[in-house]
Design a protein around this motif. Sequence first.
Motif, PDB file in Angstrom:
ATOM      1  N   HIS A  57       0.864  -1.183   0.000  1.00 46.39           N
ATOM      2  CA  HIS A  57       0.000   0.000   0.000  1.00 46.39           C
ATOM      3  C   HIS A  57       0.899   1.230   0.000  1.00 46.39           C
ATOM      4  O   HIS A  57       1.895   1.286   0.717  1.00 46.39           O
ATOM      5  N   LYS A  58       0.531   2.203  -0.822  1.00 44.11           N
ATOM      6  CA  LYS A  58       1.311   3.437  -0.919  1.00 44.11           C
ATOM      7  C   LYS A  58       0.394   4.621  -0.640  1.00 44.11           C
ATOM      8  O   LYS A  58      -0.691   4.716  -1.222  1.00 44.11           O
ATOM      9  N   ALA A  59       0.830   5.485   0.261  1.00 45.62           N
ATOM     10  CA  ALA A  59       0.058   6.685   0.603  1.00 45.62           C
ATOM     11  C   ALA A  59       1.026   7.739   1.130  1.00 45.62           C
ATOM     12  O   ALA A  59       2.082   7.402   1.666  1.00 45.62           O
ATOM     13  N   PRO A  60       0.676   9.027   0.980  1.00 47.35           N
ATOM     14  CA  PRO A  60       1.544  10.074   1.534  1.00 47.35           C
ATOM     15  C   PRO A  60       1.619   9.972   3.060  1.00 47.35           C
ATOM     16  O   PRO A  60       0.684   9.485   3.703  1.00 47.35           O
ATOM     17  N   PHE A  61       2.711  10.455   3.619  1.00 46.41           N
ATOM     18  CA  PHE A  61       2.906  10.397   5.067  1.00 46.41           C
ATOM     19  C   PHE A  61       1.720  10.995   5.826  1.00 46.41           C
ATOM     20  O   PHE A  61       1.308  10.468   6.857  1.00 46.41           O
ATOM     21  N   GLN A  62       1.140  12.074   5.303  1.00 49.35           N
ATOM     22  CA  GLN A  62       0.030  12.744   5.996  1.00 49.35           C
ATOM     23  C   GLN A  62      -1.268  11.936   5.965  1.00 49.35           C
ATOM     24  O   GLN A  62      -2.181  12.188   6.745  1.00 49.35           O
ATOM     25  N   ASP A  63      -1.370  10.956   5.086  1.00 44.07           N
ATOM     26  CA  ASP A  63      -2.589  10.148   4.949  1.00 44.07           C
ATOM     27  C   ASP A  63      -2.689   9.171   6.123  1.00 44.07           C
ATOM     28  O   ASP A  63      -1.727   8.466   6.424  1.00 44.07           O
ATOM     29  N   PRO A  64      -3.834   9.113   6.783  1.00 46.58           N
ATOM     30  CA  PRO A  64      -3.954   8.195   7.924  1.00 46.58           C
ATOM     31  C   PRO A  64      -3.810   6.719   7.546  1.00 46.58           C
ATOM     32  O   PRO A  64      -3.560   5.887   8.410  1.00 46.58           O
ATOM     33  N   THR A  65      -3.939   6.394   6.247  1.00 44.77           N
ATOM     34  CA  THR A  65      -3.786   4.986   5.847  1.00 44.77           C
ATOM     35  C   THR A  65      -2.335   4.613   5.558  1.00 44.77           C
ATOM     36  O   THR A  65      -2.063   3.463   5.231  1.00 44.77           O
ATOM     37  N   ASN A  66      -1.391   5.566   5.675  1.00 43.68           N
ATOM     38  CA  ASN A  66      -0.002   5.181   5.395  1.00 43.68           C
ATOM     39  C   ASN A  66       0.402   4.102   6.395  1.00 43.68           C
ATOM     40  O   ASN A  66       0.018   4.128   7.561  1.00 43.68           O
ATOM     41  N   VAL A  67       1.161   3.123   5.924  1.00 45.59           N
ATOM     42  CA  VAL A  67       1.416   1.919   6.724  1.00 45.59           C
ATOM     43  C   VAL A  67       2.249   2.172   7.978  1.00 45.59           C
ATOM     44  O   VAL A  67       2.264   1.328   8.879  1.00 45.59           O
ATOM     45  N   LEU A  68       2.912   3.320   8.077  1.00 41.61           N
ATOM     46  CA  LEU A  68       3.612   3.640   9.325  1.00 41.61           C
ATOM     47  C   LEU A  68       2.620   3.683  10.490  1.00 41.61           C
ATOM     48  O   LEU A  68       2.942   3.286  11.606  1.00 41.61           O
ATOM     49  N   GLN A  69       1.407   4.138  10.199  1.00 35.43           N
ATOM     50  CA  GLN A  69       0.379   4.223  11.248  1.00 35.43           C
ATOM     51  C   GLN A  69       0.053   2.843  11.823  1.00 35.43           C
ATOM     52  O   GLN A  69      -0.263   2.709  12.996  1.00 35.43           O
ATOM     53  N   SER A  70       0.137   1.803  10.975  1.00 34.54           N
ATOM     54  CA  SER A  70      -0.175   0.447  11.451  1.00 34.54           C
ATOM     55  C   SER A  70       0.919  -0.098  12.368  1.00 34.54           C
ATOM     56  O   SER A  70       0.702  -1.055  13.100  1.00 34.54           O
TER      57      SER A  70
ATOM     58  N   PRO B 136       8.422  15.080   5.515  1.00 33.33           N
ATOM     59  CA  PRO B 136       7.448  16.004   4.924  1.00 33.33           C
ATOM     60  C   PRO B 136       6.108  15.295   4.675  1.00 33.33           C
ATOM     61  O   PRO B 136       6.088  14.113   4.332  1.00 33.33           O
ATOM     62  N   PRO B 137       4.995  16.013   4.840  1.00 35.85           N
ATOM     63  CA  PRO B 137       3.662  15.392   4.746  1.00 35.85           C
ATOM     64  C   PRO B 137       3.377  14.695   3.418  1.00 35.85           C
ATOM     65  O   PRO B 137       2.664  13.699   3.379  1.00 35.85           O
ATOM     66  N   GLU B 138       3.949  15.195   2.319  1.00 38.06           N
ATOM     67  CA  GLU B 138       3.641  14.625   0.998  1.00 38.06           C
ATOM     68  C   GLU B 138       4.536  13.432   0.634  1.00 38.06           C
ATOM     69  O   GLU B 138       4.371  12.824  -0.422  1.00 38.06           O
ATOM     70  N   THR B 139       5.458  13.055   1.502  1.00 31.15           N
ATOM     71  CA  THR B 139       6.382  11.947   1.219  1.00 31.15           C
ATOM     72  C   THR B 139       5.614  10.636   1.028  1.00 31.15           C
ATOM     73  O   THR B 139       4.882  10.216   1.924  1.00 31.15           O
ATOM     74  N   PRO B 140       5.765   9.982  -0.135  1.00 29.38           N
ATOM     75  CA  PRO B 140       5.092   8.689  -0.324  1.00 29.38           C
ATOM     76  C   PRO B 140       5.709   7.618   0.580  1.00 29.38           C
ATOM     77  O   PRO B 140       6.926   7.467   0.635  1.00 29.38           O
ATOM     78  N   VAL B 141       4.849   6.910   1.282  1.00 29.78           N
ATOM     79  CA  VAL B 141       5.267   5.810   2.154  1.00 29.78           C
ATOM     80  C   VAL B 141       4.621   4.547   1.604  1.00 29.78           C
ATOM     81  O   VAL B 141       3.414   4.506   1.366  1.00 29.78           O
ATOM     82  N   GLU B 142       5.431   3.526   1.391  1.00 32.96           N
ATOM     83  CA  GLU B 142       4.932   2.273   0.823  1.00 32.96           C
ATOM     84  C   GLU B 142       5.286   1.133   1.768  1.00 32.96           C
ATOM     85  O   GLU B 142       6.261   1.205   2.505  1.00 32.96           O
ATOM     86  N   GLY B 143       4.487   0.081   1.737  1.00 33.16           N
ATOM     87  CA  GLY B 143       4.825  -1.069   2.563  1.00 33.16           C
ATOM     88  C   GLY B 143       3.644  -1.988   2.795  1.00 33.16           C
ATOM     89  O   GLY B 143       2.594  -1.856   2.171  1.00 33.16           O
ATOM     90  N   LEU B 144       3.868  -2.924   3.710  1.00 34.83           N
ATOM     91  CA  LEU B 144       2.847  -3.887   4.110  1.00 34.83           C
ATOM     92  C   LEU B 144       2.429  -3.557   5.537  1.00 34.83           C
ATOM     93  O   LEU B 144       3.280  -3.518   6.432  1.00 34.83           O
ATOM     94  N   ALA B 145       1.159  -3.326   5.741  1.00 36.97           N
ATOM     95  CA  ALA B 145       0.665  -2.970   7.068  1.00 36.97           C
ATOM     96  C   ALA B 145       1.107  -3.999   8.101  1.00 36.97           C
ATOM     97  O   ALA B 145       1.130  -5.201   7.825  1.00 36.97           O
ATOM     98  N   TYR B 146       1.482  -3.501   9.269  1.00 35.09           N
ATOM     99  CA  TYR B 146       1.907  -4.303  10.424  1.00 35.09           C
ATOM    100  C   TYR B 146       3.231  -5.027  10.204  1.00 35.09           C
ATOM    101  O   TYR B 146       3.672  -5.772  11.066  1.00 35.09           O
ATOM    102  N   GLU B 147       3.868  -4.813   9.045  1.00 38.30           N
ATOM    103  CA  GLU B 147       5.113  -5.530   8.762  1.00 38.30           C
ATOM    104  C   GLU B 147       6.276  -4.602   8.452  1.00 38.30           C
ATOM    105  O   GLU B 147       7.322  -4.696   9.084  1.00 38.30           O
TER     106      GLU B 147
END
Length: 200
Positions: A109-122, A167-178
Amino acid sequence: MYPEWQKKRFYELHLAWLVQGPRGLELLFKVNPYSLYPTREEALEAAKALLKGRLDQDPRVGQGKAPILLSEEDRARFLVLLESGKALLPLDRYALLGEVAEVEERLLHKAPFQDPTNVLQSLKGLPVRLLLTPLNDPEGESQKLAQGPLEVLPEGIRVGDFFLPIPPETPVEGLAYEEAFFHLGDGRYYLYALSSSTSS
C-alpha cells in the motif's frame, strides 16, 4: 483497521517440474513466478495459458527448460486434476506438479505520510528497526539508525530516541503491520516490525 491494511483472499498458482531422485520426486524447477489471482477461475485460466506453451521456466525465475513436451492428452488430464486443487502428472522419470492454493495476503500500500492509511500508522507502538541505505552509492550498505517503539507524529517519526522529520507529501509504501519504506533526500529508509524472537 483500514481496508488497505487487511489481508485479502487470493489464489496462488504453482507449477513446477519434478524429477525422480534417490528419495522420490524432487523439485527440478518452479515454472512460474509467484502469482496471485483474485479468483480461482482466473488462476486456472492462467494455468491453461501456461500449458499452451512449452512449460520452460519463466525467465524471471530462472533458465530451466521443460524436460518433456506435453501431449494434448497430457495437458487435458493435468487441467482436470488441477481443477480439483492439486495435480501431479507423472511423465517417465519426471512429473509436472500444479496447485491452486487459497491464500490470504496483504498487498503493498502506498500513501503520503500525511494520509492516515499510510502503513507507518499500522506500526505505531510496535518495536521496529529503522535502516537507511544511500541511494547514490550502489555499493552502500544499510545502516541501522534506530530500534525501539515507533511513534508517528504529525511532523515525522520517532524510533526510540531517534527523531526523523518526514514532509507530509512523502510517499510511504509497505505492508501494514510488517514494514514501510520511503525516500528522503539521498536515502532510502526502511522500517520493519521486530517480532518478539528478533527484538534482541
